[in-house]
Motif scaffolding. Structure first.
Motif, PDB file in Angstrom:
ATOM      1  N   ASN A 250       0.857  -1.193   0.000  1.00 45.20           N
ATOM      2  CA  ASN A 250       0.000   0.000   0.000  1.00 45.20           C
ATOM      3  C   ASN A 250       0.898   1.249   0.000  1.00 45.20           C
ATOM      4  OD1 ASN A 250       0.511   0.701   2.915  1.00 45.20           O
ATOM      5  ND2 ASN A 250      -0.599  -1.220   3.230  1.00 45.20           N
ATOM      6  N   GLY A 251       0.281   2.401  -0.018  1.00 45.28           N
ATOM      7  CA  GLY A 251       1.049   3.647  -0.069  1.00 45.28           C
ATOM      8  C   GLY A 251       1.808   3.910   1.219  1.00 45.28           C
ATOM      9  N   THR A 252       1.203   3.551   2.338  1.00 43.06           N
ATOM     10  CA  THR A 252       1.833   3.792   3.638  1.00 43.06           C
ATOM     11  C   THR A 252       3.118   2.977   3.769  1.00 43.06           C
ATOM     12  OG1 THR A 252      -0.393   4.110   4.523  1.00 43.06           O
ATOM     13  CG2 THR A 252       1.368   3.870   6.128  1.00 43.06           C
TER      14      THR A 252
ATOM     15  N   PHE B 191      -2.556  13.736   5.036  1.00 51.03           N
ATOM     16  CA  PHE B 191      -3.332  12.597   5.501  1.00 51.03           C
ATOM     17  C   PHE B 191      -2.520  11.902   6.600  1.00 51.03           C
ATOM     18  CE2 PHE B 191      -4.802   8.067   4.711  1.00 51.03           C
ATOM     19  CZ  PHE B 191      -5.963   8.232   5.428  1.00 51.03           C
TER      20      PHE B 191
ATOM     21  N   ALA C 227      -1.806   9.037   7.388  1.00 52.21           N
ATOM     22  CA  ALA C 227      -0.942   7.915   7.004  1.00 52.21           C
ATOM     23  C   ALA C 227       0.526   8.335   6.956  1.00 52.21           C
ATOM     24  CB  ALA C 227      -1.355   7.370   5.632  1.00 52.21           C
TER      25      ALA C 227
ATOM     26  N   ASP D 172       5.969  11.679  -0.320  1.00 58.39           N
ATOM     27  CA  ASP D 172       4.663  11.049  -0.204  1.00 58.39           C
ATOM     28  C   ASP D 172       3.805  11.699  -1.290  1.00 58.39           C
ATOM     29  OD1 ASP D 172       2.023  10.496   0.259  1.00 58.39           O
ATOM     30  OD2 ASP D 172       2.083  10.836   2.429  1.00 58.39           O
TER      31      ASP D 172
ATOM     32  N   ALA E 254       1.240  10.251  -2.673  1.00 53.51           N
ATOM     33  CA  ALA E 254       0.261   9.154  -2.658  1.00 53.51           C
ATOM     34  C   ALA E 254      -0.799   9.291  -3.749  1.00 53.51           C
ATOM     35  CB  ALA E 254      -0.389   9.057  -1.292  1.00 53.51           C
TER      36      ALA E 254
ATOM     37  N   SER F 144       0.205   5.766  -3.743  1.00 53.88           N
ATOM     38  CA  SER F 144      -0.804   4.817  -3.288  1.00 53.88           C
ATOM     39  C   SER F 144      -1.663   4.407  -4.479  1.00 53.88           C
ATOM     40  CB  SER F 144      -1.694   5.471  -2.225  1.00 53.88           C
ATOM     41  OG  SER F 144      -2.860   4.682  -2.013  1.00 53.88           O
TER      42      SER F 144
ATOM     43  N   LYS G 285      -7.846   6.356  -5.066  1.00 53.15           N
ATOM     44  CA  LYS G 285      -6.914   7.196  -5.822  1.00 53.15           C
ATOM     45  C   LYS G 285      -7.220   7.101  -7.322  1.00 53.15           C
ATOM     46  CE  LYS G 285      -4.316   7.814  -2.032  1.00 53.15           C
ATOM     47  NZ  LYS G 285      -4.772   8.595  -0.909  1.00 53.15           N
TER      48      LYS G 285
HETATM   49  C1  LIG Z   1      -3.848   7.802   0.377  1.00 57.49           C
HETATM   50  C2  LIG Z   1      -2.699   8.475   1.070  1.00 57.49           C
HETATM   51  C3  LIG Z   1      -1.762   7.731   1.818  1.00 57.49           C
HETATM   52  C4  LIG Z   1      -1.946   6.285   2.162  1.00 57.49           C
HETATM   53  O1  LIG Z   1      -1.986   5.387   1.117  1.00 57.49           O
HETATM   54  P1  LIG Z   1      -2.553   3.901   1.415  1.00 57.49           P
HETATM   55  O2  LIG Z   1      -2.380   3.199   0.119  1.00 57.49           O
HETATM   56  O3  LIG Z   1      -3.984   4.069   1.813  1.00 57.49           O
HETATM   57  O4  LIG Z   1      -1.732   3.330   2.500  1.00 57.49           O
HETATM   58  C5  LIG Z   1      -0.669   8.405   2.340  1.00 57.49           C
HETATM   59  N1  LIG Z   1      -0.498   9.728   2.172  1.00 57.49           N
HETATM   60  C6  LIG Z   1      -1.385  10.478   1.483  1.00 57.49           C
HETATM   61  C7  LIG Z   1      -1.129  11.946   1.303  1.00 57.49           C
HETATM   62  C8  LIG Z   1      -2.522   9.880   0.917  1.00 57.49           C
HETATM   63  O5  LIG Z   1      -3.398  10.636   0.253  1.00 57.49           O
END
Ligand SMILES: *Cc1c(COP(=O)(O)O)cnc(C)c1O
Length: 363
Positions: free
Chosen positions: A63-65, A90, A92, A164, A166, A183, A188
Motif C-alpha cells: 500500500n502507499g503507507t 493525511f 498515514a 509522499d 500518494a 498509493s 486514488k
Molecule cells: C492515500 C494516502 C496515503 C496512504 O496510502 P494507502 O495506500 O492508503 O496506504 C498516504 N499519504 C497520502 C497523502 C494519501 O493521500
C-alpha cells in the motif's frame, strides 16, 4: 420508490475495473499457477507503471503507507531521529514515519501550494532539538511535487528527501533519486484496491526496496541480506492493476471533464480549486478552498442541500491524539487552512443538475 437516501449526493464512489476487464488477466493466472512472489503479472504491471511516469525504476508495495515506510527506512541518514514533515497531510504520512523508526517533526505549510516548501524545511533545521534524519514531502491531494527544488534542498542540506506523492501517481514525470511513493488505493486516480509503488531513478535503491518487500532476499538465494518483511502484492492485485491501466486514458479524460465542469461553475466565485487541478493533474479528492468567513455557512448549505463533503486530511496531524506529542513548530497556516479545504463530490454518478446543486452552495 425514492427514499430520502437516494437524494443525497455522495462525496466519493470509487469504481475499479469490472469482472469482464479482469477475466483475461485472471485466465493468465489460472494458466501460470503463479499467485505471488513477483510473478509475470507483477512484472508487467511494474514495467507499465514505469512507462506511465516516463521511465523509472518501480518497486510495488502492499500500500502507499508501506511504500513511504520502506523508502524512509532505506534513505534516512540515521536509524532514528527526526523526520521533517508537514502537519497538513493525511494521517498515514505520520504513521509511516513512526513505522520507519523516526519521530515526526511537524512543520507548517505554504498557503498557496498547501505543501511544505524547501524554505520552510530549511528554516526548521536550526530549530530541531535532535538530529534530522530525513524529510517527507507530501503532494497536496495529487498535485505533482517540485522535484527539482527538493533535489536542490537535499544537495544543499544533505538531508535525504522522500516524497509522499500518494495521490499523484497519474501526474508524475522526471523522477530522480528522491523516492516517489504513491498509493494505488481504491480511492486514488489509479486504484487497484490496496497497493502502492515507489518510483526512483536509482537502480540500487529500487533493488534494495524490492528485496525489503520480500524478507530481504536479494537474487535467487533464500538468504536475507537486509531487514524488511512481506510487503508484496499478489498476482490477483496485479491483474486489477493491469486492467486499471488499460482503462486509465478514458478515466483520466472523465476526471478532467468533471473537474472542468466544476471550474466552470466556480468562475466568478471566491471559492476556488487547487491550482492546476483538472488541467495539469487530476485527483479523486477534489477540494474547494473557501474564504475563512465562508467555512461555516458553506458547510451549512452543503448539509441542507444533502451534498456530502469531507475534509480528506482532517485538521492536521497535531490534532490527532496518536500524534499529539509529536514535536512541532508553530502551525498558524495549517490551523487556518485545514478547515477551509473542503472535499466535494467527485465520481462518475454526477449529472449536470447534481453539479449545479453543489455549486449553488459555494460562494
Ligand atoms: C492515500 C494516502 C496515503 C496512504 O496510502 P494507502 O495506500 O492508503 O496506504 C498516504 N499519504 C497520502 C497523502 C494519501 O493521500
Amino acid at each position: 420508490m425514492t427514499s430520502e437516501a437516494d437524494n443525497i449526493i455522495r462525496v466519493l464512489r470509487p469504481r475499479l475495473p469490472q469482472a469482464a476487464a479482469l477475466a483475461p488477466y485472471l485466465q493468465r493466472i489460472d494458466d501460470s499457477r503463479i499467485y505471488s512472489n513477483y510473478g509475470p503479472l507483477n512484472a508487467e504491471f511494474t514495467r507499465r507503471l514505469g512507462e506511465l511516469v516516463g521511465g523509472s525504476h518501480v518497486t510495488l508495495t502492499s500500500n502507499g503507507t508501506t511504500a513511504i515506510e520502506l523508502a524512509l527506512r532505506l534513505r534516512a541518514k540515521h536509524s532514528a531521529g527526526l523526520c521533517l514533515m508537514p502537519a497538513f497531510t493525511f494521517i498515514a504520512s505520520a504513521h509511516a514515519v513512526c513505522n520507519a523508526g523516526l519521530t515526526p517533526f511537524l512543520l507548517d505549510v505554504d498557503e498557496q501550494s498547501l505543501t511544505l516548501t524547501p524554505k520552510i524545511a530549511e528554516a526548521a533545521l536550526s530549530l530541531a532539538s535532535e538530529k534530522v534524519s530525513a524529510v517527507l514531502v507530501v503532494s497536496a491531494f495529487g498535485a505533482p511535487p517540485d522535484i527539482t527544488a527538493w533535489a536542490d534542498f537535499e544537495r544543499r542540506t544533505s538531508i535525504p528527501v522522500v516524497f509522499d506523492a500518494a495521490a499523484a501517481c497519474t501526474a508524475l514525470s522526471g523522477i530522480r533519486e528522491q523516492p516517489m511513493c504513491v498509493s494505488l488505493h481504491a480511492t486514488k486516480a489509479l486504484g487497484i484496491g490496496e497497493g502502492g509503488a515507489i518510483f526512483s531513478a536509482d537502480p540500487d535503491f529500487s533493488a534494495r526496496a524490492k528485496a525489503m518487500t520480500g524478507f530481504g532476499f536479494e537474487g535467487v538465494e533464500r538468504v536475507s541480506t537486509l531487514r524488511g518483511g512481506n510487503y508484496r502484492i499478489s498476482e490477483y492485485t496485479a491483474a486489477v492493476g493491469l486492467a486499471a491501466l488499460d482503462g486509465l486514458p478514458t478515466r483520466l479524460a472523465q476526471m478532467r471533464d468533471l473537474t472542468a465542469a466544476y471550474a466552470h461553475r466556480l468562475a466568478g466565485k471566491a471559492a476556488r480549486l487547487q491550482r492546476g487541478a483538472g488541467t495539469e493533474w487530476v485527483t479523486m479528492t477534489l477540494n474547494v478552498i473557501v474564504e475563512p468567513e465562508e467555512v461555516a455557512p458553506t458547510i451549512q448549505r452543503l448539509d441542507e442541500a444533502k451534498v456530502e463533503w469531507r475534509r480528506w486530511w482532517g485538521p492536521g496531524c497535531h490534532k490527532h491524539p496518536a500524534f499529539a506529542d509529536a514535536p512541532r513548530l508553530d502551525l498558524p497556516v495549517t490551523d487556518a487552512l485545514a478547515p477551509r479545504v473542503i472535499g466535494l463530490p467527485f465520481h462518475d454518478g454526477l449529472s449536470p443538475a447534481h453539479l449545479d446543486r453543489v455549486a449553488h452552495c459555494l460562494k
